[in-house]
Design a protein around this motif. Structure first.
Motif, PDB file in Angstrom:
ATOM      1  N   PHE A 188       0.857  -1.180   0.000  1.00 53.29           N
ATOM      2  CA  PHE A 188       0.000   0.000   0.000  1.00 53.29           C
ATOM      3  C   PHE A 188       0.896   1.234   0.000  1.00 53.29           C
ATOM      4  CE2 PHE A 188      -2.213  -3.539   1.793  1.00 53.29           C
ATOM      5  CZ  PHE A 188      -3.517  -3.431   1.329  1.00 53.29           C
ATOM      6  N   LEU A 189       0.748   2.054  -1.035  1.00 52.60           N
ATOM      7  CA  LEU A 189       1.601   3.222  -1.222  1.00 52.60           C
ATOM      8  C   LEU A 189       0.790   4.507  -1.163  1.00 52.60           C
ATOM      9  CD1 LEU A 189       3.490   1.980  -4.425  1.00 52.60           C
ATOM     10  CD2 LEU A 189       4.263   1.749  -2.071  1.00 52.60           C
ATOM     11  N   ARG A 190       1.393   5.546  -0.615  1.00 51.74           N
ATOM     12  CA  ARG A 190       0.848   6.893  -0.725  1.00 51.74           C
ATOM     13  C   ARG A 190       1.963   7.757  -1.306  1.00 51.74           C
ATOM     14  NH1 ARG A 190       0.300   9.107   4.331  1.00 51.74           N
ATOM     15  NH2 ARG A 190      -1.286   7.575   4.820  1.00 51.74           N
ATOM     16  N   ASP A 191       1.702   8.324  -2.479  1.00 49.21           N
ATOM     17  CA  ASP A 191       2.688   9.148  -3.189  1.00 49.21           C
ATOM     18  C   ASP A 191       4.010   8.402  -3.374  1.00 49.21           C
ATOM     19  OD1 ASP A 191       0.838  11.239  -3.351  1.00 49.21           O
ATOM     20  OD2 ASP A 191       1.430  12.026  -1.400  1.00 49.21           O
ATOM     21  N   GLY A 192       3.916   7.124  -3.737  1.00 46.15           N
ATOM     22  CA  GLY A 192       5.090   6.324  -4.039  1.00 46.15           C
ATOM     23  C   GLY A 192       5.819   5.757  -2.836  1.00 46.15           C
ATOM     24  N   GLU A 193       5.382   6.084  -1.631  1.00 45.09           N
ATOM     25  CA  GLU A 193       6.029   5.601  -0.408  1.00 45.09           C
ATOM     26  C   GLU A 193       5.206   4.483   0.218  1.00 45.09           C
ATOM     27  OE1 GLU A 193       8.970   6.629   0.962  1.00 45.09           O
ATOM     28  OE2 GLU A 193       9.245   7.902  -0.803  1.00 45.09           O
ATOM     29  N   GLU A 194       5.865   3.404   0.622  1.00 43.81           N
ATOM     30  CA  GLU A 194       5.165   2.296   1.267  1.00 43.81           C
ATOM     31  C   GLU A 194       4.666   2.716   2.646  1.00 43.81           C
ATOM     32  OE1 GLU A 194       5.864  -2.294   2.757  1.00 43.81           O
ATOM     33  OE2 GLU A 194       7.182  -1.486   1.185  1.00 43.81           O
ATOM     34  N   VAL A 195       3.373   2.471   2.868  1.00 45.48           N
ATOM     35  CA  VAL A 195       2.733   2.808   4.138  1.00 45.48           C
ATOM     36  C   VAL A 195       2.359   1.536   4.896  1.00 45.48           C
ATOM     37  CG1 VAL A 195       0.709   3.919   5.170  1.00 45.48           C
ATOM     38  CG2 VAL A 195       1.863   4.998   3.224  1.00 45.48           C
ATOM     39  N   ALA A 196       1.947   0.510   4.169  1.00 45.41           N
ATOM     40  CA  ALA A 196       1.534  -0.756   4.788  1.00 45.41           C
ATOM     41  C   ALA A 196       1.798  -1.895   3.820  1.00 45.41           C
ATOM     42  CB  ALA A 196       0.049  -0.702   5.161  1.00 45.41           C
ATOM     43  N   ARG A 197       1.792  -3.114   4.379  1.00 43.81           N
ATOM     44  CA  ARG A 197       2.027  -4.308   3.567  1.00 43.81           C
ATOM     45  C   ARG A 197       1.265  -5.470   4.200  1.00 43.81           C
ATOM     46  NH1 ARG A 197       7.242  -6.628   0.912  1.00 43.81           N
ATOM     47  NH2 ARG A 197       7.621  -4.413   0.694  1.00 43.81           N
ATOM     48  N   LEU A 198       0.652  -6.269   3.353  1.00 45.08           N
ATOM     49  CA  LEU A 198      -0.013  -7.490   3.806  1.00 45.08           C
ATOM     50  C   LEU A 198       0.477  -8.639   2.936  1.00 45.08           C
ATOM     51  CD1 LEU A 198      -3.702  -6.245   4.185  1.00 45.08           C
ATOM     52  CD2 LEU A 198      -2.098  -6.763   6.027  1.00 45.08           C
ATOM     53  N   VAL A 199       0.746  -9.754   3.562  1.00 49.02           N
ATOM     54  CA  VAL A 199       1.160 -10.954   2.843  1.00 49.02           C
ATOM     55  C   VAL A 199       0.121 -12.035   3.112  1.00 49.02           C
ATOM     56  CG1 VAL A 199       2.968 -12.694   2.577  1.00 49.02           C
ATOM     57  CG2 VAL A 199       3.590 -10.316   3.059  1.00 49.02           C
ATOM     58  N   ARG A 200      -0.435 -12.572   2.033  1.00 48.84           N
ATOM     59  CA  ARG A 200      -1.467 -13.611   2.103  1.00 48.84           C
ATOM     60  C   ARG A 200      -2.613 -13.239   3.046  1.00 48.84           C
ATOM     61  NH1 ARG A 200       1.918 -19.306   1.655  1.00 48.84           N
ATOM     62  NH2 ARG A 200       2.557 -18.917  -0.489  1.00 48.84           N
ATOM     63  N   PRO A 201      -3.275 -12.112   2.752  1.00 49.47           N
ATOM     64  CA  PRO A 201      -4.384 -11.698   3.616  1.00 49.47           C
ATOM     65  C   PRO A 201      -5.526 -12.713   3.569  1.00 49.47           C
ATOM     66  CG  PRO A 201      -4.409 -10.441   1.593  1.00 49.47           C
ATOM     67  CD  PRO A 201      -3.143 -11.256   1.578  1.00 49.47           C
ATOM     68  N   THR A 202      -6.169 -12.903   4.727  1.00 54.31           N
ATOM     69  CA  THR A 202      -7.272 -13.861   4.800  1.00 54.31           C
ATOM     70  C   THR A 202      -8.575 -13.225   5.268  1.00 54.31           C
ATOM     71  OG1 THR A 202      -6.591 -14.475   7.037  1.00 54.31           O
ATOM     72  CG2 THR A 202      -5.758 -15.837   5.211  1.00 54.31           C
ATOM     73  N   ASP A 203      -8.534 -11.910   5.558  1.00 60.53           N
ATOM     74  CA  ASP A 203      -9.784 -11.254   5.929  1.00 60.53           C
ATOM     75  C   ASP A 203      -9.807  -9.832   5.376  1.00 60.53           C
ATOM     76  OD1 ASP A 203      -9.373  -9.166   8.362  1.00 60.53           O
ATOM     77  OD2 ASP A 203      -7.951 -10.822   8.545  1.00 60.53           O
ATOM     78  N   SER A 204     -11.012  -9.382   5.063  1.00 63.51           N
ATOM     79  CA  SER A 204     -11.151  -8.061   4.448  1.00 63.51           C
ATOM     80  C   SER A 204     -10.881  -6.940   5.441  1.00 63.51           C
ATOM     81  CB  SER A 204     -12.531  -7.905   3.808  1.00 63.51           C
ATOM     82  OG  SER A 204     -13.545  -8.129   4.760  1.00 63.51           O
ATOM     83  N   GLY A 205     -10.977  -7.209   6.740  1.00 64.80           N
ATOM     84  CA  GLY A 205     -10.723  -6.177   7.740  1.00 64.80           C
ATOM     85  C   GLY A 205      -9.303  -5.648   7.678  1.00 64.80           C
ATOM     86  N   ALA A 206      -8.333  -6.528   7.530  1.00 61.11           N
ATOM     87  CA  ALA A 206      -6.932  -6.105   7.447  1.00 61.11           C
ATOM     88  C   ALA A 206      -6.690  -5.290   6.181  1.00 61.11           C
ATOM     89  CB  ALA A 206      -6.009  -7.320   7.485  1.00 61.11           C
ATOM     90  N   ILE A 207      -7.319  -5.697   5.085  1.00 60.44           N
ATOM     91  CA  ILE A 207      -7.173  -4.952   3.827  1.00 60.44           C
ATOM     92  C   ILE A 207      -7.814  -3.579   3.967  1.00 60.44           C
ATOM     93  CG2 ILE A 207      -7.736  -4.904   1.368  1.00 60.44           C
ATOM     94  CD1 ILE A 207      -7.698  -8.012   1.477  1.00 60.44           C
ATOM     95  N   ALA A 208      -9.003  -3.523   4.575  1.00 57.17           N
ATOM     96  CA  ALA A 208      -9.700  -2.249   4.768  1.00 57.17           C
ATOM     97  C   ALA A 208      -8.877  -1.306   5.645  1.00 57.17           C
ATOM     98  CB  ALA A 208     -11.079  -2.489   5.376  1.00 57.17           C
ATOM     99  N   GLU A 209      -8.266  -1.842   6.684  1.00 53.31           N
ATOM    100  CA  GLU A 209      -7.439  -1.018   7.574  1.00 53.31           C
ATOM    101  C   GLU A 209      -6.241  -0.437   6.814  1.00 53.31           C
ATOM    102  OE1 GLU A 209      -4.602  -1.676  11.450  1.00 53.31           O
ATOM    103  OE2 GLU A 209      -6.492  -2.807  11.347  1.00 53.31           O
ATOM    104  N   ALA A 210      -5.580  -1.259   6.014  1.00 55.01           N
ATOM    105  CA  ALA A 210      -4.414  -0.787   5.238  1.00 55.01           C
ATOM    106  C   ALA A 210      -4.850   0.232   4.192  1.00 55.01           C
ATOM    107  CB  ALA A 210      -3.704  -1.968   4.590  1.00 55.01           C
ATOM    108  N   LEU A 211      -5.997  -0.001   3.541  1.00 55.51           N
ATOM    109  CA  LEU A 211      -6.501   0.978   2.571  1.00 55.51           C
ATOM    110  C   LEU A 211      -6.812   2.300   3.251  1.00 55.51           C
ATOM    111  CD1 LEU A 211      -8.773  -1.258   0.342  1.00 55.51           C
ATOM    112  CD2 LEU A 211      -6.775   0.032  -0.436  1.00 55.51           C
ATOM    113  N   GLY A 212      -7.329   2.247   4.475  1.00 52.93           N
ATOM    114  CA  GLY A 212      -7.608   3.466   5.228  1.00 52.93           C
ATOM    115  C   GLY A 212      -6.363   4.280   5.527  1.00 52.93           C
TER     116      GLY A 212
END
Length: 108
Positions: A78-102
């Motif tokens: 997950f990048l903001r303006d080309g900088e890594e802000v978060a990373r998930l490896v093999r996500p298994t729930d949408s909550g973690a993805i939603a949190e990183a997108l936030g």
């Protein structure tokens, strides 16, 4: 949401220069973990239409994946303006993805 993995990857310099929120998804179309993650991504990315989704076919010798030290699929960067802000490896729930997108798209 981008549905197909791009066989041609952008250069790291291009990714670093991107403005705004971006999700890099590294994986392969035949990867079982990648296939399982697709409904989770579709559900959460639908709430973040302004997030650029770049889906990259990864593998041995692919420079972009190596520059992000990708070892397992899918790896979501997950990048903001080309900088890594978060990373998930093999996500298994949408909550973690939603949190990183936030973290990259706080306007939702």
């Amino acid at each position: 949401m981008t549905r197909d993995y791009a066989a041609t990857e952008p250069a790291r310099e291009e990714v670093d220069a991107l403005d705004g929120p971006t999700l890099l998804e590294f994986g392969a179309s035949w990867c079982g973990h990648c296939i399982a993650a697709q409904p989770l991504l579709e559900r959460t990315l639908g709430l973040h239409p302004q997030v650029r989704h770049i889906k990259i076919e990864d593998g041995r010798g692919r420079p972009l994946g190596r520059s992000y030290r990708v070892k397992l699929w899918p790896t979501l960067v997950f990048l903001r303006d080309g900088e890594e802000v978060a990373r998930l490896v093999r996500p298994t729930d949408s909550g973690a993805i939603a949190e990183a997108l936030g973290q990259i798209d706080p306007q939702t």
